[in-house]
Scaffold this motif. Structure first.
Motif, PDB file in Angstrom:
ATOM      1  N   LYS A 105       6.257 -23.713  -9.385  1.00 54.46           N
ATOM      2  CA  LYS A 105       6.694 -25.137  -9.501  1.00 54.46           C
ATOM      3  C   LYS A 105       4.922 -25.857  -9.682  1.00 54.46           C
ATOM      4  CE  LYS A 105       9.684 -26.758  -6.525  1.00 54.46           C
ATOM      5  NZ  LYS A 105       9.856 -27.497  -4.985  1.00 54.46           N
ATOM      6  N   LEU A 106       4.048 -24.701  -9.700  1.00 54.71           N
ATOM      7  CA  LEU A 106       2.598 -24.518  -8.979  1.00 54.71           C
ATOM      8  C   LEU A 106       2.179 -24.398 -10.413  1.00 54.71           C
ATOM      9  CD1 LEU A 106       1.408 -23.946  -5.835  1.00 54.71           C
ATOM     10  CD2 LEU A 106       1.366 -25.637  -6.323  1.00 54.71           C
ATOM     11  N   VAL A 107       2.567 -23.421 -10.638  1.00 59.23           N
ATOM     12  CA  VAL A 107       1.999 -23.093 -12.809  1.00 59.23           C
ATOM     13  C   VAL A 107       2.158 -24.168 -13.628  1.00 59.23           C
ATOM     14  CG1 VAL A 107       2.248 -21.165 -14.760  1.00 59.23           C
ATOM     15  CG2 VAL A 107       2.379 -20.632 -11.758  1.00 59.23           C
ATOM     16  N   GLU A 108       3.495 -24.437 -13.067  1.00 58.89           N
ATOM     17  CA  GLU A 108       3.833 -25.852 -14.560  1.00 58.89           C
ATOM     18  C   GLU A 108       2.622 -26.971 -14.046  1.00 58.89           C
ATOM     19  OE1 GLU A 108       8.059 -26.018 -13.795  1.00 58.89           O
ATOM     20  OE2 GLU A 108       8.947 -24.069 -14.488  1.00 58.89           O
ATOM     21  N   GLY A 109       2.328 -27.105 -12.978  1.00 57.56           N
ATOM     22  CA  GLY A 109       1.604 -28.238 -12.428  1.00 57.56           C
ATOM     23  C   GLY A 109       0.524 -27.669 -12.756  1.00 57.56           C
ATOM     24  N   ILE A 110      -0.188 -26.983 -13.551  1.00 54.59           N
ATOM     25  CA  ILE A 110      -1.569 -27.041 -13.183  1.00 54.59           C
ATOM     26  C   ILE A 110      -3.042 -27.441 -14.021  1.00 54.59           C
ATOM     27  CG2 ILE A 110      -2.019 -25.153 -15.121  1.00 54.59           C
ATOM     28  CD1 ILE A 110      -2.448 -24.068 -12.011  1.00 54.59           C
ATOM     29  N   ASP A 111      -1.970 -28.360 -14.948  1.00 59.04           N
ATOM     30  CA  ASP A 111      -2.620 -29.414 -15.188  1.00 59.04           C
ATOM     31  C   ASP A 111      -3.342 -30.211 -14.980  1.00 59.04           C
ATOM     32  OD1 ASP A 111      -1.719 -28.009 -18.499  1.00 59.04           O
ATOM     33  OD2 ASP A 111      -3.449 -27.241 -17.826  1.00 59.04           O
ATOM     34  N   ILE A 112      -1.841 -30.729 -13.961  1.00 60.41           N
ATOM     35  CA  ILE A 112      -2.585 -32.370 -13.098  1.00 60.41           C
ATOM     36  C   ILE A 112      -4.010 -31.813 -12.859  1.00 60.41           C
ATOM     37  CG2 ILE A 112      -0.571 -32.272 -12.531  1.00 60.41           C
ATOM     38  CD1 ILE A 112      -0.418 -31.499  -9.390  1.00 60.41           C
ATOM     39  N   ASP A 113      -3.897 -33.334 -11.859  1.00 59.84           N
ATOM     40  CA  ASP A 113      -5.846 -33.405 -11.410  1.00 59.84           C
ATOM     41  C   ASP A 113      -5.806 -32.189 -10.061  1.00 59.84           C
ATOM     42  OD1 ASP A 113      -4.613 -35.738 -10.005  1.00 59.84           O
ATOM     43  OD2 ASP A 113      -5.728 -35.660  -8.968  1.00 59.84           O
ATOM     44  N   ASP A 114      -6.672 -31.835  -9.459  1.00 59.16           N
ATOM     45  CA  ASP A 114      -7.597 -31.077  -8.775  1.00 59.16           C
ATOM     46  C   ASP A 114      -6.304 -31.426  -7.060  1.00 59.16           C
ATOM     47  OD1 ASP A 114     -10.295 -29.690  -9.617  1.00 59.16           O
ATOM     48  OD2 ASP A 114      -8.261 -29.005 -10.484  1.00 59.16           O
ATOM     49  N   ILE A 115      -7.633 -32.664  -6.950  1.00 59.85           N
ATOM     50  CA  ILE A 115      -6.527 -32.885  -5.210  1.00 59.85           C
ATOM     51  C   ILE A 115      -4.880 -33.131  -5.537  1.00 59.85           C
ATOM     52  CG2 ILE A 115      -7.102 -34.807  -4.665  1.00 59.85           C
ATOM     53  CD1 ILE A 115      -9.851 -34.123  -4.889  1.00 59.85           C
ATOM     54  N   SER A 116      -4.257 -33.868  -6.362  1.00 64.63           N
ATOM     55  CA  SER A 116      -2.829 -33.942  -7.154  1.00 64.63           C
ATOM     56  C   SER A 116      -2.440 -32.393  -5.734  1.00 64.63           C
ATOM     57  CB  SER A 116      -2.377 -34.360  -7.745  1.00 64.63           C
ATOM     58  OG  SER A 116      -3.395 -35.909  -8.362  1.00 64.63           O
ATOM     59  N   PHE A 117      -2.884 -31.666  -7.081  1.00 70.82           N
ATOM     60  CA  PHE A 117      -2.611 -29.589  -6.794  1.00 70.82           C
ATOM     61  C   PHE A 117      -2.681 -29.238  -5.232  1.00 70.82           C
ATOM     62  CE2 PHE A 117      -2.009 -26.158  -9.471  1.00 70.82           C
ATOM     63  CZ  PHE A 117      -2.516 -25.166  -8.265  1.00 70.82           C
ATOM     64  N   LEU A 118      -3.702 -30.091  -5.040  1.00 66.56           N
ATOM     65  CA  LEU A 118      -3.780 -29.809  -3.776  1.00 66.56           C
ATOM     66  C   LEU A 118      -2.684 -30.799  -2.493  1.00 66.56           C
ATOM     67  CD1 LEU A 118      -7.367 -30.615  -3.091  1.00 66.56           C
ATOM     68  CD2 LEU A 118      -6.700 -28.595  -3.302  1.00 66.56           C
ATOM     69  N   SER A 119      -2.360 -31.104  -2.686  1.00 67.87           N
ATOM     70  CA  SER A 119      -0.799 -32.068  -2.379  1.00 67.87           C
ATOM     71  C   SER A 119       0.127 -31.236  -2.226  1.00 67.87           C
ATOM     72  CB  SER A 119      -0.916 -33.955  -2.385  1.00 67.87           C
ATOM     73  OG  SER A 119      -1.853 -34.496  -2.116  1.00 67.87           O
ATOM     74  N   LEU A 120       0.358 -30.896  -3.865  1.00 65.72           N
ATOM     75  CA  LEU A 120       1.287 -30.342  -3.776  1.00 65.72           C
ATOM     76  C   LEU A 120       1.819 -28.701  -3.425  1.00 65.72           C
ATOM     77  CD1 LEU A 120       4.102 -29.993  -6.117  1.00 65.72           C
ATOM     78  CD2 LEU A 120       2.637 -29.749  -7.903  1.00 65.72           C
ATOM     79  N   VAL A 121       0.279 -28.078  -3.109  1.00 65.98           N
ATOM     80  CA  VAL A 121       0.343 -27.240  -3.112  1.00 65.98           C
ATOM     81  C   VAL A 121       0.258 -27.301  -0.874  1.00 65.98           C
ATOM     82  CG1 VAL A 121      -1.138 -25.141  -1.818  1.00 65.98           C
ATOM     83  CG2 VAL A 121      -1.247 -25.636  -3.855  1.00 65.98           C
ATOM     84  N   ASN A 122      -0.002 -28.358  -0.641  1.00 66.32           N
ATOM     85  CA  ASN A 122       0.377 -28.637   1.021  1.00 66.32           C
ATOM     86  C   ASN A 122       1.860 -28.809   0.960  1.00 66.32           C
ATOM     87  OD1 ASN A 122      -0.151 -29.565   3.297  1.00 66.32           O
ATOM     88  ND2 ASN A 122      -0.024 -31.170   2.859  1.00 66.32           N
TER      89      ASN A 122
END
Lengths: 741, 212
Positions: A105-122
Motif C-alpha cells: 500500500k505504501l509503495v503504491e502511494g509512494i508519490d503522494i506528498d510527504d505529509i500525507s505519506f506520514l499519515s498513511l504510515v501512521n
C-alpha cells in the motif's frame, strides 16, 4: 476388589474401611475433555485453519466468527499438545504476509506528498498495533508457554520486527518516511501548523521498532543543526542583536517543548545542538554585534538574556572580558575629554550607577563580573593624571559648602552621594592630590565659616580614614582641632586684656603643618588694626613661647560700622576690601595709585578688590571713567549717599574662583611631598639591600610608590642622594649603587 | 728559624734604603727655593719651578705631579704635600725631576681615569663647593680627553647649556665613563641605565645633532 485409578484425565478415589469391610465406593470424577493423547488426528490442521481464518479476519478488519474463549482454548490445546513450534512459525508467516501486503500500500502511494505519506504510515502502524494486541491476547498461551520459555521473541516483538523489516526498512519507504518526518518538523519550526501528535506517534513507532537512534535521531540532529545555523546566521546578519537574542532564547524554549513530542531522550542532545550552532560557534560575533550598545543604551533585559545564554554554554569569561573592556574604553573616553571637565564627576557617578545596576540586575551580581568592573574603573581612573583627583575633591567640597545647592540635599541623600564619591575615590591612585585639594577647600570652609554641617565634615573624614588610614587624615583632623583650640585661645585673650579695645577681634590660630600653604602678603595694615593684632601676638607668645605667628591677611574678614548720612549700617567685608574702604575715611576721592600705595596690595589683588566694591551688585564706590575693567589711571569716588534696607550688608567677594596661583601652590606642595617620599623610599630600599642595580631599584620603586613617576625624576633624586652622601655609584659593578652608612 | 722575621726586616731594609737614597733635607731646600718665606709654593713659585724643570705651565705633567703630591688646590703645594710627595716619588733634585718627566707623561696615560677625577677636586676653589664651572671643566676635558670620542661635542653642549650652570663630581666622573665606553653612534647607550640626567640630555643632544 479392584483399584480403579484412572490415568490421564480421570481420578477415582476408592476408600476402604479399616475393619476390612468395604465401604461403598465413592467415585469422584474430575472430568476433562481430553482423553489420553486423545486429540483427533487432524486436530492440528483443523485448529490451525480456524486460527488462520481468525488471524486473517483480524488483519483485514473483518469480524471473527468464533468466540474468544473458543479460540483461546484452541491455542491452549495446541500449546499443550506440543504443536507450539509449528503454530508459532505459521503465525509468524501469516503476519509477515500481512505486513508485506501493507507495505505494498505504501509503495503504491509512494508519490503522494510527504505529509500525507506520514499519515498513511501512521494509520498502518496504528492498525498493526491494534491487531497485534488482539492477536496477542488470543495467542497468549503461545507467548507465555512457548515463546517466553524458549527465549524466542514475544508475539508483540515478532510483530515489531516484521513491521520493521518489511515496512520501515524497505528502501523507498524508509527514505520517504525519513524525508517526511524531517519535513514536518521543519514546518513545525517555521511555525506552520502541523499535527504534532502525528510526529509523536511516528517517533514512538520508530522507538518501538528500535530504529529511533540509528535511523532517525542522527539525521534529525543534523537537520536541526542546518536549520538553526542558517537561521541564526541570518539573524546575526540582518537583525538587531536584541532580535537575535530573543530568537535564540525563544528557540531554546521551543526545542525543549518539541522534544516532548519527538522524544525526550533526545532533549539534551537537541538542546546542545541548538546551543552549538546558535551560540557556541558565534560567541565573539554576538558580542561584537552589539554588546557595547546594549550597555550604552542600558537595555538591562537583553543583557540578562545574553548573560543567561552565555552562562548556558560556559562562556561567561568571554562576556566578562567584553564587559571589562567596554567600561575601560568608555571610562577612558569620559575621563580624557578635557572639555567635559565641568561635568566629569557627575558623569562618572552616573556611569558607576549604571554599571552597578547592570551588574546586579543583568549579571546576577556575579563576583567575577564585579571584579572586572572594579579593575576596569581602577584602570581608567588612572589613565589621566591629576585632574580626576582635583575634580573629585572639588565636587565633594561643593556638596559641603552652605548654599542653595546644599540646602536641597537632606542627610540621607548626602550620605548616598558620599558613598558614591568614595567608590570612585577608592579607584584613584593619586590620593595625595585629592587630599591636598580637599584640604584647601576645607580650610576655606572652616575659616570663612561656610561649612554646611560639621557632622557631614566629620563623616567624610572618618570615611577617608577607613579607606586610607589615619596618617592620611591626620592633617584634616588637625585642622578641626585647631579651630577648637583657637576658640579657647581667643576667649583667654579677651579675658587677659585689661582695656577692651574698640576692635572686637577673633583669631583662628592655624598649625601650619596641617593647613594648606597660604601666601603671606605684606600689606599696609591700618594702625588701629595693627595694634590689636600685636596685642594678640604678644599674648600668644606668652602662652606659647617658641612659636612664630604669621598673619594671613587675605583670609581676614571685617565687620565695618559705617556712618552713612542716610543712616548707620554694618558692612561685612573681606580684610582687603576693608582696607580700601577705610582709606576713604580721609577723603571721598582717591586714584588707583592712591589705593595702591595706601593698601600695599599688588595689582592683581587690588584690581579684584576694587572691582568687587565698584562693579559688583553692591556698589560702595563709583569708578571714573565708567568701564568694565580697572585701570591704573582710574579714579574712585566714595558713594556717600549709599543706603540699603538691610542693617547688615555682606559685600560679595570676587574670590570664589580658584586662582591659578592657589592651584600652582597646591600642586607644588604635592610635588615636594612626593619628592620627599621618593627620597625616603630610595634610602629605605638601599639601606635594606646595601647594593642594588639601577633598574632593580627603579622597579622596586614602582612597586612601592603609589603615584606615577618618570624615570628621569628618579635619576634626579638619586643624583641628589649621591651628592648628599647617602649612596654612591658602585665602583665594582656598572649601573649599580652602594648604600653608604 | 726566624726567617720570616728576617724577610720582613729585609723588606723594611729595602724601603729604608730607598728613603736613604732621597735626602729629606735636599727636598726641603728645594721647597724653600720655590716657596720663599711662605709655607706653601704659590702660583709665582710654581712658575719658577716650571722654568727650572723646563715645563710649560700648561703642560699636563704639572697636573700629574700635583696628582702624585695629592695637592688639594690647584697652583698651590703645601710643604707637607711637597715634601711627602717627593719622598714617595724618590725625587730630591731638579735633575731627578727632569729625569722623571717621561714617566709622568706615561702616568697621564696609564692613570688617566684617576687623574681626570682628581682634576675636579683640585679645581674646586671654595671649601664647601661641590661643583666646578663650565669654563674650568671644558679646559680640563680638552686637556685630558683631547682625543675622546665625544669631547668636542660635550664641550659644545656645555657652552650651549641653559638648564645647568655648573657640573658636579658625579656628572664629571660619569662623563669620563661615557666618553670612554660609549661609541660614536651611541649604539651601546641605553637611557634606562644609571647615567646621570645631564648625560642623558647630552645623549639626546647628540641624537638630535647627528640625526642623519
Amino acid at each position: 476388589r479392584r483399584k480403579n485409578i484412572m490415568s490421564s484425565g480421570g481420578l477415582r478415589i476408592s476408600l476402604r474401611g479399616t475393619n476390612g469391610k468395604t465401604v461403598p465406593k465413592l467415585n469422584i470424577r474430575l472430568s476433562r475433555d481430553r482423553k489420553r493423547g486423545g486429540l483427533p488426528d487432524n486436530y492440528e490442521e483443523t485448529t490451525w485453519e480456524k486460527l488462520k481464518m481468525t488471524i486473517r479476519a483480524v488483519h483485514s478488519g473483518d469480524s471473527v466468527s468464533f468466540s474468544f474463549e473458543d479460540l483461546y482454548k484452541c491455542v491452549e490445546n495446541m500449546v499443550d499438545h506440543k504443536f507450539s513450534e509449528n503454530l508459532y512459525n505459521r503465525f509468524e508467516e501469516e503476519c509477515k504476509i500481512h505486513v508485506e501486503r501493507e507495505c505494498e500500500k505504501l509503495v503504491e502511494g509512494i508519490d503522494i506528498d510527504d505529509i500525507s505519506f506520514l499519515s498513511l504510515v501512521n494509520s498502518i502502524w496504528e492498525d498493526h498495533c491494534q491487531q497485534m494486541i488482539l492477536l496477542r491476547s488470543l495467542f497468549l498461551c503461545l507467548d507465555r508457554k512457548y515463546a517466553h520459555v524458549n527465549s524466542l521473541p514475544s508475539l508483540w516483538d515478532m510483530g515489531l520486527n516484521l513491521f520493521r523489516e518489511h515496512i520501515i526498512l524497505v528502501d523507498v519507504v524508509s527514505k520517504k518516511l525519513l524525508a517526511g518526518l524531517l519535513l514536518i518538523i521543519s514546518k513545525d519550526r517555521k511555525n506552520e501548523s502541523v499535527d504534532t501528535s502525528l510526529i509523536k506517534n511516528l517517533t514512538q513507532m520508530l522507538a518501538s521498532v528500535h530504529l529511533y537512534s540509528e535511523y532517525f535521531e542522527g539525521q534529525f540532529l543534523e537537520e536541526t543543526s542546518k536549520f538553526y545555523c542558517m537561521e541564526s546566521e541570518q539573524y546575526l546578519r540582518d537583525h538587531t542583536l536584541e532580535e537575535f537574542l530573543n530568537n535564540v532564547d525563544r528557540r531554546l524554549k521551543e526545542e525543549i517543548e518539541r522534544a516532548t513530542y519527538i522524544d525526550n531522550r533526545s532533549c539534551d542532545r537537541l538542546i546542545a545542538t541548538v546551543e552549538d550552532v546558535c551560540l557556541r560557534n558565534k560567541l565573539p560575533n554576538i558580542i561584537e554585534k552589539g554588546f557595547d550598545e546594549l550597555i550604552e543604551k542600558d537595555k538591562g533585559n537583553y543583557l540578562s538574556i545574553m548573560y543567561n545564554l552565555y552562562e548556558r554554554v560556559d562562556a561567561l569569561d568571554l562576556l566578562k572580558e567584553a564587559w571589562q573592556n567596554y567600561i575601560q574604553v568608555k571610562g577612558k573616553e569620559l575621563i580624557t575629554d578635557e572639555n567635559k571637565d565641568k561635568t566629569l564627576i557627575q558623569e562618572l557617578l552616573d556611569f558607576k550607577d549604571k554599571t552597578d545596576r547592570i551588574l546586579i540586575h543583568s549579571f546576577k551580581d556575579n563576583d567575577v563580573f564585579y571584579m572586572a568592573l572594579k579593575n576596569a574603573f581602577i584602570y581608567f581612573m588612572n589613565e589621566r593624571l591629576n585632574a580626576p583627583s582635583v575634580l573629585l575633591a572639588r565636587y565633594l567640597s561643593s556638596k559641603m559648602i552652605t548654599g542653595r545647592e546644599r540646602r536641597a540635599i537632606n542627610d540621607n541623600e548626602f550620605e548616598t552621594i558620599l558613598e558614591k564619591v568614595m567608590d570612585i575615590f577608592k579607584c584613584i591612585n593619586e590620593k595625595d592630590v585629592f587630599e591636598a585639594f580637599y584640604k584647601k577647600d576645607l580650610a576655606k570652609r572652616l575659616l570663612l565659616n561656610k561649612s554646611a554641617s560639621i557632622d557631614a565634615e566629620k563623616l567624610v573624614i572618618s570615611k577617608l580614614k577607613t579607606e586610607c588610614g589615619s596618617q592620611f587624615t591626620n592633617k584634616l583632623e588637625g585642622m578641626f582641632k585647631d579651630s577648637d583650640i583657637s576658640e579657647e585661645i581667643v576667649s583667654n585673650f579677651k579675658d587677659s586684656v585689661s582695656n577692651p579695645t574698640s576692635i572686637d577681634l577673633k583669631v583662628q590660630v592655624l598649625t601650619a603643618a596641617y593647613w594648606p600653604p597660604f601666601a603671606t602678603l605684606n600689606v599696609n595694615i591700618p594702625d588701629e588694626i595693627s595694634s590689636v593684632l600685636t596685642l594678640f601676638s604678644d599674648f600668644y607668645y606668652t602662652q606659647y613661647n617658641g612659636r612664630k605667628l604669621r598673619w594671613i591677611h587675605a583670609l581676614g574678614q571685617c565687620l565695618l560700622k559705617a556712618n552713612f548720612p542716610k543712616g548707620k549700617r554694618e558692612l561685612q567685608a573681606s580684610f582687603f576690601q576693608s582696607m580700601v574702604l577705610l582709606l576713604f575715611n580721609e577723603t571721598d576721592r582717591l586714584s588707583y595709585e592712591n589705593l595702591s600705595s595706601g593698601t600695599g596690595l599688588d595689582d592683581l589683588e587690588l584690581k579684584k578688590v576694587i572691582k568687587s566694591l565698584a562693579l559688583g551688585r553692591v556698589r560702595l564706590i563709583t569708578k571714573e571713567p565708567k568701564s568694565r575693567s580697572i585701570e591704573h589711571d582710574d579714579e574712585f569716588i566714595f558713594r556717600k549717599n549709599f543706603t540699603t534696607r538691610k542693617m547688615r550688608l555682606k559685600i560679595n567677594q570676587i574670590q570664589q574662583m580658584e586662582t591659578q596661583d592657589e592651584n600652582t601652590r597646591t600642586q607644588d606642595a604635592i610635588f615636594k611631598h612626593r619628592q620627599y617620599q621618593v627620597d625616603a623610599a630610595i634610602v629605605r630600599i638601599m639601606k635594606t639591600r646595601n647594593h642594588l642595580q639601577h633598574n632593580l631599584l627603579v622597579s622596586e620603586l614602582y612597586r612601592q610608590l603609589r603615584f606615577k613617576f618618570r624615570p628621569i625624576d628618579i635619576k634626579r633624586r638619586i643624583e641628589r642622594l649621591i651628592e648628599q652622601g647617602y649612596m654612591e655609584r658602585s665602583p665594582e659593578e656598572r649601573n649599580s649603587y652602594n648604600y653608604l652608612a | 728559624m726566624a726567617r720570616t722575621k728576617k724577610r720582613k726586616h729585609s723588606g723594611g731594609d729595602k724601603r729604608d734604603s730607598k728613603k736613604r737614597r732621597v735626602s729629606g733635607s735636599k727636598i726641603l731646600k728645594m721647597f724653600k727655593q720655590f716657596a720663599g718665606e711662605e709655607d706653601y709654593i704659590g702660583p709665582e713659585g710654581l712658575l719658577k719651578f716650571c722654568d727650572e724643570i723646563g715645563l710649560d705651565p700648561e703642560d699636563i705633567v704639572l697636573l700629574v705631579i700635583s696628582w702624585h703630591l695629592k695637592a688639594e688646590q690647584a697652583l698651590y703645594f703645601t710643604q707637607e704635600e711637597f715634601v711627602e710627595g717627593l719622598q714617595k716619588l724618590g725625587i730630591d733634585s731638579i735633575k731627578k725631576f727632569k729625569k722623571k718627566i717621561p714617566a709622568f707623561r706615561k702616568d697621564a696615560v696609564d692613570h688617566l681615569s684617576s687623574i681626570f677625577e682628581y682634576a675636579f677636586t683640585f679645581s674646586i676653589e671654595e671649601q664647601n663647593q661641590h661643583y666646578i664651572d663650565f669654563d674650568t671643566a671644558i679646559s680640563y676635558i680638552q686637556l685630558l680627553q683631547k682625543n675622546g670620542t665625544h669631547t668636542n661635542d660635550f664641550c659644545e653642549f656645555l657652552k650651549k647649556q641653559t638648564s645647568y650652570k655648573v657640573i658636579n663630581k658625579d656628572q664629571w666622573k660619569m662623563f669620563y665613563e661615557f666618553n670612554n665606553t660609549v661609541s660614536n653612534d651611541l649604539s651601546d647607550y641605553d637611557e634606562n641605565e644609571a647615567w646621570p640626567v645631564m648625560i642623558d640630555e647630552f645623549a639626546e643632544y647628540l641624537q638630535e645633532k647627528y640625526k642623519d
